[in-house]
Design a protein around this motif. Sequence first.
Motif: not given
Length: 509
Positions: A236, A267, A270-271, A273-277, A279-280, A282
């Motif tokens: 990650k 980014w 990142e996803r 819904d905020g479930e990524g990485y 930085d989270g 949304v």
Amino acid sequence: MSASKKQTILVVDDTAVNRMVLSDILSDEYEVIEARDGLEALNILHRKEGQIALMLLDVVMPNMDGFEVLALLHRNQWSANVPVIIISAETSSTYIRKGFELGAVDYVNRPFDPEVVLQRVRNTITLFAKQGILRDLVADQVAEREKTNTLMVDILSTIVEFRNGESGLHVTRIRIITELLLEAMQRRFPEYDLTPSKIANISNAAALHDIGKIIIPEEILNKPGRLTPEEFEVIKTHSAVGDAMLKGLHFGKEEELVEYAREICRWHHERWDGEGYPDGLVGDQIPVAAQAVALADVYDALVSERVYKAAYSHEKAISMIKGGECGAFNPDLMQCFVDEADNLNEMIEIRSDSAAKLFDVDQLSSELIERKSPGLSDKTVSLLKRERTKLVLFSEMTEGVLFDYDYESDTVLLSGRDASRYGYPQIMAGGEQKSLAEMSEDPCVMLIREYLEAMKPCDSVLSMNVDYVFPDGVRRSCEIRSTVMWSEDEEECRKLGVLGRILPAGDLQ
């Protein structure tokens, strides 16, 4: 001059005598076509598009006057290809100025002076011909430079893919899928303000999405089984590292392409819904460039074979993405993806023409270097050669601690299977105030410095055995092999850096 080679002039005037006079003046050198009003002139322009070298245009005519013709030419951008000289008995400055404002290039008064008319026609046609040649040259140079920039990005990104054990075609597929998604977004959702220029820059920058993986240990990067939680945390880190690498560029980091590349590197995991990485983020906090590359990357990863999985079918990949098995994505982007899904494979194949040859890194860099195309500086050529040498050397080295010392930036990149094993950080670099020697007393760094100071241009390879204290505090007998990189400047042969490895005696092969 033969009739077949004469250039064509369109004379537009509602008075037959005026048309006859101009035809007599010009017909020895040019083919003359006549029109009695503006509407007839426009019909001729439609029928003979690209064949009219010049138009002589009266202003006062029935049906459509000269100013209306000029306005239409300007709106349709024909005036850039068909120069217009106004012919009129009117001499007021307001009248003449309006003609020039609407795109006329010259103004000839009646009654006509044959020599003046002929010379102005010659001058205008010659000027436009030269402008056309210049425009084509500029267009060719811009196109060639864009192609060179794209190939440069592809070379660097393919080096990462090579280390990652993946085909270089992954790079081109990511770019193509990103481009298709963004083009669909542009058509369906104009509120995203995606222009062709932005789409081109984002698609090219997409090729750099995984450059941060260059620092991931090979045993984790190419592990055939499931990663442990600790190993996944290491994987990650590539997102933030890629961003940091581009942020640290000495030149060009303000360019739009680099800014998009930084967004994408950081980014693209990142996803919605905020479930990524990492930085989270949304929803719309995620830049659209990173959103598009994220979806393209997921699809291509599913349909491609990896060391840890077999390839899924196109239909299965689409089903998994639609079912949310790969995370949440922008609903607008998902709509475009689903709409384009049926044609996705066909469009990738069409736009990937000769892709296998395109992504042969060694061949590609050789062609770029030998071609010496516009925009390819000596420094760029040198960097390409250096990257190619590094790729060849490091691909042959699997054991030990690999080091890549850059003389100009005073930076050492340490990698290889044993780097972390012996307690090395990934990068040790000199800051603005302190040199590398002041920041680190590592014997490896000191040895590298000694090589640079002692070696002559004819000395490019050094192998020696030393007793070496590793960062873990243990003294080991080891072999150091290194290659010095030199500039090819004929006037001054400069040291660029050192590539090599430190191999502990217990691991000697």
